[in-house]
Design an enzyme around this catalytic site. Structure first.
Site, PDB file in Angstrom:
ATOM      1  N   ARG A  60       0.824  -0.909   0.058  1.00 54.06           N
ATOM      2  CA  ARG A  60      -0.143  -0.284  -0.361  1.00 54.06           C
ATOM      3  C   ARG A  60       1.047   0.877   0.037  1.00 54.06           C
ATOM      4  NH1 ARG A  60      -2.162  -3.858   3.248  1.00 54.06           N
ATOM      5  NH2 ARG A  60      -1.266  -3.061   5.122  1.00 54.06           N
ATOM      6  N   GLU A  97       7.251 -10.956  14.553  1.00 52.44           N
ATOM      7  CA  GLU A  97       6.680 -11.343  15.816  1.00 52.44           C
ATOM      8  C   GLU A  97       7.207 -12.554  15.570  1.00 52.44           C
ATOM      9  OE1 GLU A  97       2.595 -11.442  18.060  1.00 52.44           O
ATOM     10  OE2 GLU A  97       2.759 -10.989  16.070  1.00 52.44           O
TER      11      GLU A  97
END
Length: 177
Positions: A60, A97
């Site tokens: 994006r 993560e």
């Protein structure tokens, strides 16, 4: 909230992609031509020092970065996921993560000393933006500003960029994400 007109164009999707996440979907903003144009104009107005190039983070960030580069009259650098660019690339690995990822750009995209504005749609934890910063600075670019449509301040990414010497510009903030 500043830019309330733009905030009204961002759809929130609860529990996506996981339970407890409030996903801020900018595709609804992109569907509104007036809103998208206002977003580009307002980001351009926030920039302190005109860049030589704008670098957008996949995916994006390509949309907002390319529009901003066109508005500023400068070239556009793609920062892509691994193995997506043809030709010789340079890259940086960064922690996620659960694991690692890699961001790359063409090795000849940025010349030492060029001023580059880093752009993405959203800043959350800052991992990808910091990797983009490292990649650009590693090529000799001067990067001291970054622009985002949305900041999720509770996740700390913008603060990490500021700690790295970056002036962070954003149009919207959503708390608690």
């Amino acid at each position: 909230m500043a830019n309330e007109d733009l905030a009204a164009l961002v759809r929130t999707i609860k529990d996506y992609p996981h339970a407890g996440i409030m996903f801020r979907d900018i595709t609804t903003l992109l569907l509104d031509g007036t809103g998208f144009a206002a977003c580009t104009e307002r980001l351009a107005a926030a920039i302190i020092t005109p860049p030589d190039l704008v670098a957008g983070i996949e995916a994006r960030g390509f949309i907002f970065g390319a529009a901003l580069a066109q508005r500023l009259g400068v070239g556009f650098v793609l920062l892509r996921k691994q193995n997506k660019l043809p030709g010789r690339v340079t890259g940086v690995n960064y922690a996620l993560e659960y694991g690692t990822d890699r961001i790359e750009m063409h090795a000849d995209a940025v010349q030492p000393g060029q001023r580059v504005l880093l752009v993405d749609d959203l800043i959350a934890t800052g991992g990808t933006a910091l990797a983009g910063l490292e990649l650009l600075r590693g090529a000799g670019a001067v990067v001291d500003e970054a622009a985002f449509v949305i900041d999720l301040p509770d996740l700390g990414g913008a603060a990490k960029l500021r700690a790295a010497g970056i002036s962070v510009h954003n149009l919207l903030e959503f708390e608690g994400d």
